[in-house]
Enzyme design. Structure first.
Site, PDB file in Angstrom:
ATOM      1  N   CYS A  95       0.858  -1.185   0.000  1.00 38.42           N
ATOM      2  CA  CYS A  95       0.000   0.000   0.000  1.00 38.42           C
ATOM      3  C   CYS A  95       0.893   1.234   0.000  1.00 38.42           C
ATOM      4  O   CYS A  95       1.879   1.278   0.753  1.00 38.42           O
ATOM      5  CB  CYS A  95      -0.879  -0.009   1.250  1.00 38.42           C
ATOM      6  SG  CYS A  95      -1.991   1.401   1.373  1.00 38.42           S
ATOM      7  N   HIS A 137      -9.045  -3.921  -1.909  1.00 34.17           N
ATOM      8  CA  HIS A 137      -8.062  -3.153  -1.128  1.00 34.17           C
ATOM      9  C   HIS A 137      -8.448  -1.672  -1.107  1.00 34.17           C
ATOM     10  O   HIS A 137      -8.427  -1.031  -0.045  1.00 34.17           O
ATOM     11  CB  HIS A 137      -6.669  -3.354  -1.747  1.00 34.17           C
ATOM     12  CG  HIS A 137      -5.585  -2.552  -1.108  1.00 34.17           C
ATOM     13  ND1 HIS A 137      -4.583  -3.107  -0.341  1.00 34.17           N
ATOM     14  CD2 HIS A 137      -5.339  -1.217  -1.115  1.00 34.17           C
ATOM     15  CE1 HIS A 137      -3.785  -2.151   0.105  1.00 34.17           C
ATOM     16  NE2 HIS A 137      -4.214  -0.991  -0.368  1.00 34.17           N
ATOM     17  N   GLU A 138      -8.813  -1.135  -2.275  1.00 30.60           N
ATOM     18  CA  GLU A 138      -9.120   0.305  -2.366  1.00 30.60           C
ATOM     19  C   GLU A 138     -10.464   0.641  -1.712  1.00 30.60           C
ATOM     20  O   GLU A 138     -10.596   1.696  -1.080  1.00 30.60           O
ATOM     21  CB  GLU A 138      -9.089   0.769  -3.824  1.00 30.60           C
ATOM     22  CG  GLU A 138      -7.750   0.585  -4.536  1.00 30.60           C
ATOM     23  CD  GLU A 138      -6.553   1.162  -3.800  1.00 30.60           C
ATOM     24  OE1 GLU A 138      -6.721   2.106  -3.001  1.00 30.60           O
ATOM     25  OE2 GLU A 138      -5.428   0.652  -4.006  1.00 30.60           O
ATOM     26  N   HIS A 141     -10.104   1.238   1.867  1.00 31.33           N
ATOM     27  CA  HIS A 141      -9.654   2.600   2.206  1.00 31.33           C
ATOM     28  C   HIS A 141     -10.850   3.544   2.380  1.00 31.33           C
ATOM     29  O   HIS A 141     -10.844   4.406   3.259  1.00 31.33           O
ATOM     30  CB  HIS A 141      -8.758   3.161   1.106  1.00 31.33           C
ATOM     31  CG  HIS A 141      -7.330   2.740   1.183  1.00 31.33           C
ATOM     32  ND1 HIS A 141      -6.502   3.091   2.239  1.00 31.33           N
ATOM     33  CD2 HIS A 141      -6.550   2.030   0.333  1.00 31.33           C
ATOM     34  CE1 HIS A 141      -5.286   2.599   2.019  1.00 31.33           C
ATOM     35  NE2 HIS A 141      -5.290   1.943   0.869  1.00 31.33           N
TER      36      HIS A 141
HETATM   37  C1  QAP Z   1      -3.095  -1.729  -3.649  1.00 31.39           C
HETATM   38  O1  QAP Z   1      -0.987  -0.810  -3.858  1.00 31.39           O
HETATM   39  C2  QAP Z   1      -2.910  -3.159  -4.031  1.00 31.39           C
HETATM   40  O2  QAP Z   1       5.264  -0.196  -0.282  1.00 31.39           O
HETATM   41  C3  QAP Z   1      -2.250  -0.776  -4.448  1.00 31.39           C
HETATM   42  O3  QAP Z   1       7.259   1.188  -1.416  1.00 31.39           O
HETATM   43  C4  QAP Z   1      -1.839  -3.893  -3.554  1.00 31.39           C
HETATM   44  O4  QAP Z   1      -0.117   0.416  -5.487  1.00 31.39           O
HETATM   45  C5  QAP Z   1      -3.802  -3.766  -4.835  1.00 31.39           C
HETATM   46  C6  QAP Z   1       3.676   0.639  -3.450  1.00 31.39           C
HETATM   47  C7  QAP Z   1      -1.706  -5.217  -3.907  1.00 31.39           C
HETATM   48  C8  QAP Z   1      -3.659  -5.086  -5.173  1.00 31.39           C
HETATM   49  C9  QAP Z   1      -2.605  -5.824  -4.719  1.00 31.39           C
HETATM   50  C10 QAP Z   1       3.867   0.128  -2.187  1.00 31.39           C
HETATM   51  C11 QAP Z   1       4.709   1.357  -4.035  1.00 31.39           C
HETATM   52  C12 QAP Z   1       2.417   0.486  -4.178  1.00 31.39           C
HETATM   53  C13 QAP Z   1       5.065   0.316  -1.523  1.00 31.39           C
HETATM   54  C14 QAP Z   1       0.052  -0.138  -4.434  1.00 31.39           C
HETATM   55  C15 QAP Z   1       6.097   1.040  -2.119  1.00 31.39           C
HETATM   56  C16 QAP Z   1       5.902   1.554  -3.378  1.00 31.39           C
HETATM   57  C17 QAP Z   1       1.320  -0.118  -3.697  1.00 31.39           C
HETATM   58 CO    CO Z   2      -3.676   1.037  -0.054  1.00 30.22          CO
END
Ligand code: QAP
Ligand code: CO
Length: 171
Positions: A95, A137-138, A141
């Site tokens: 995230c 996930h979103e 939030h």
């Molecule tokens: C949510 O997450 C998500 O720790 C979106 O250092 C996650 O874009 C949906 C990110 C998994 C589906 C599966 C995280 C970038 C991005 C970090 C993200 C980071 C740099 C996370």
């Molecule tokens: Co998130």
């Protein structure tokens, strides 16, 4: 314009976001800024509350097989409602509001989503795989929930310890 992303443990992330009622130019500019912010931070999904706006809006841009993101694959989701969730899957989530931490979380495998686009037009989408996971996930939030709240007691403890250490090292 790139907006600052709120990170855990900021309590603003616990806010319950409100329904969007005005589908105007201000909303469109905000959604454009969300996209720029998400791409510049290497994200695949971003909810409005992560950039301090407690409205029920989120964006997703799932990468292709080569890992590249294309604006044609951007989905802007407003006032979403999940229907007919089916199955469960484990996926290692991260995230933008919990940088540097990734852990397995259980989600529905597929779902049907009812939502509005930036013009207030109603759409229905059937989602599976990473898209279905990202949607859940979103939407969490929008309800003030983070993926770390779904961890077992022991994994959550491990997270708190690692995350606090990482925060100190950054200072
Ligand atoms: C949510 O997450 C998500 O720790 C979106 O250092 C996650 O874009 C949906 C990110 C998994 C589906 C599966 C995280 C970038 C991005 C970090 C993200 C980071 C740099 C996370
Ligand atoms: Co998130």
């Amino acid at each position: 314009m790139i907006l600052p992303i709120i990170t855990y443990p900021n309590k603003q992330l616990k806010a319950l976001s409100s329904e969007v009622t005005h589908f105007d130019e201000r909303l469109h500019l905000f959604l454009d800024n969300m996209f720029e912010t998400m791409i510049s931070s290497n994200g695949i999904g971003l909810a409005a509350i992560q950039v301090a706006n407690p409205i029920r809006a989120l964006i997703l841009c799932i990468p292709d097989e080569e890992g590249n993101q294309h604006k044609e694959n951007l989905i802007e989701i407003i006032n979403p409602v999940i229907h007919t969730p089916r199955g469960t899957v484990l996926y290692q989530e991260g995230c933008l509001s919990v940088p540097g931490f990734y852990e397995d979380v259980e989600r529905y495998e597929s779902l049907t989503l009812h939502y509005q686009n930036r013009h207030g037009e109603t759409s229905i989408l059937h989602a599976t795989d990473l898209l279905a996971i990202a949607i859940q996930h979103e939407i969490d939030h929008l309800d003030g929930k983070l993926f770390i709240e779904k961890l077992s007691y022991n994994r959550r403890k491990k997270f708190e310890k690692e995350y606090k250490r990482a925060l100190k090292e950054k200072k």
